[in-house]
Design an enzyme around this catalytic site. Structure first.
Site, PDB file in Angstrom:
ATOM      1  N   TYR A  96      -4.287  21.445  -7.913  1.00  0.00           N
ATOM      2  CA  TYR A  96      -4.712  20.065  -8.108  1.00  0.00           C
ATOM      3  C   TYR A  96      -5.953  19.701  -7.296  1.00  0.00           C
ATOM      4  CZ  TYR A  96       0.002  19.841 -10.008  1.00  0.00           C
ATOM      5  OH  TYR A  96       1.139  20.077 -10.746  1.00  0.00           O
ATOM      6  N   HIS A 101      -6.908  12.782  -9.864  1.00  0.00           N
ATOM      7  CA  HIS A 101      -5.725  12.183  -9.239  1.00  0.00           C
ATOM      8  C   HIS A 101      -5.655  12.468  -7.742  1.00  0.00           C
ATOM      9  CE1 HIS A 101      -2.483   9.689 -10.355  1.00  0.00           C
ATOM     10  NE2 HIS A 101      -1.511  10.576 -10.428  1.00  0.00           N
ATOM     11  N   TYR A 146       4.371  15.434  -3.768  1.00  0.00           N
ATOM     12  CA  TYR A 146       3.812  15.116  -5.081  1.00  0.00           C
ATOM     13  C   TYR A 146       3.675  13.606  -5.259  1.00  0.00           C
ATOM     14  CZ  TYR A 146       4.118  20.030  -6.276  1.00  0.00           C
ATOM     15  OH  TYR A 146       3.953  21.389  -6.278  1.00  0.00           O
ATOM     16  N   ASN A 148       4.327  11.173  -7.392  1.00  0.00           N
ATOM     17  CA  ASN A 148       5.372  10.214  -7.755  1.00  0.00           C
ATOM     18  C   ASN A 148       6.410   9.988  -6.666  1.00  0.00           C
ATOM     19  OD1 ASN A 148       3.977  10.262 -10.140  1.00  0.00           O
ATOM     20  ND2 ASN A 148       5.682  10.975 -11.393  1.00  0.00           N
ATOM     21  N   ASN A 194       1.960   5.396 -10.251  1.00  0.00           N
ATOM     22  CA  ASN A 194       3.271   5.873  -9.813  1.00  0.00           C
ATOM     23  C   ASN A 194       3.335   6.165  -8.317  1.00  0.00           C
ATOM     24  OD1 ASN A 194       4.510   5.683 -12.333  1.00  0.00           O
ATOM     25  ND2 ASN A 194       3.848   7.737 -12.942  1.00  0.00           N
TER      26      ASN A 194
END
Length: 278
Positions: A96, A101, A146, A148, A194
């Site tokens: 990532y 994000h 992560y 969320n 989120n």
């Protein structure tokens, strides 16, 4: 007055804790704090801040904060600073790295690079670094559970270090802003993000904490939102984001040292029209 260095070596220090830490994570934090030394810095308990609802949710046996003082040759005054916790949201792992994000993580990296902060401790499901901006102590945080589940790190850390809501700065990506445009706010909702929603949930529903939003733009056409968020920036977008990160570091410094003063209002106005030609 010179900036307080929180990572210089030391051979003797005052006791950091009023009671021994009881967890492995706390021991890791203690060993990191034990390396703290400064000619103009001491470590002790602060005055307890006004209790907020979320602190009741995470009762802990110990807490820590940093207290800075005036030069040693002036015993008349002692200045205490309430620490700031600066949290960047993102997803852990190389997969990532550099994606839209994860710009929250990138802002934390930029702040740490500028201030010479080393993120070398894992505590409460987060990568943590301790340092200062000027003489104000800061806790740099990158949750590792992560996006969320980011709140699983933020809530316990805020309670453990006794950081009041007004000093928790959340940094994250924002699709409602054009790519590379920043916005600093004293509070707000989660905006269907989120990661922010998780943080609010683990602060007992409290939303009155500052946030720095980093614009990443909207998905083009009918592109899936999740695919867009996990996509890396184009070359042109990357240049805009790099410039925004530099501007964001300066804005964070201003906030930590002066609060939401007129300079932050001017910063938001300049950001709003940064790509508009007059």
């Amino acid at each position: 007055m010179a900036a307080v260095s929180l990572f210089s070596s030391a051979t003797s220090l005052p006791t950091l804790w009023s009671s021994p830490p009881r967890t492995h994570e706390a021991l890791s934090t203690l060993s990191m704090f034990d390396s703290v030394s400064s000619q103009m810095c001491c470590i002790s308990y602060p005055r307890r801040p006004r209790r907020t609802r979320f602190l009741n949710k995470f009762s802990v046996s110990g807490s820590a904060s940093v207290q800075a003082s005036l030069p040693e040759d002036d015993d008349r005054f002692k200045v205490e600073y309430t620490p700031w916790m600066i949290v960047g949201l993102g997803n852990p792992g190389n997969k990532y790295h550099g994606t839209r994000h994860n710009v929250g993580f990138e802002m934390i990296d930029s702040i740490c690079r500028t201030q010479g902060i080393v993120m070398n401790t894992i505590q409460s499901k987060a990568l943590v670094g301790i340092g200062s901006i000027g003489e104000v102590p800061i806790l740099a945080v990158k949750p590792q559970a992560y996006m969320n589940y980011s709140g699983e790190a933020v809530g316990p850390l805020a309670a453990y270090y006794q950081v009041p809501l007004r000093h928790i700065l959340l940094v994250y990506d924002e699709m409602s802003l054009p790519n590379g445009v920043l916005r600093m706010q004293p509070k707000g909702g989660h905006g269907y993000h989120n990661g922010v929603k998780s943080v609010v949930g683990h602060l007992d529903g409290c939303r009155d904490f500052p946030r720095l939003c980093i614009g990443i733009g909207n998905p083009p056409g009918t592109m899936d939102m999740k695919a867009y968020l996990l996509q890396k920036f184009s070359t042109a977008e990357r240049h805009q984001i790099d410039a925004a990160l530099s501007q964001g570091v300066e804005a964070v410094k201003t906030l930590v040292l002066n609060g939401f003063d007129p300079n932050i209002t001017s910063f938001n106005l300049r950001q709003k029209y940064k790509y508009h030609q007059v």
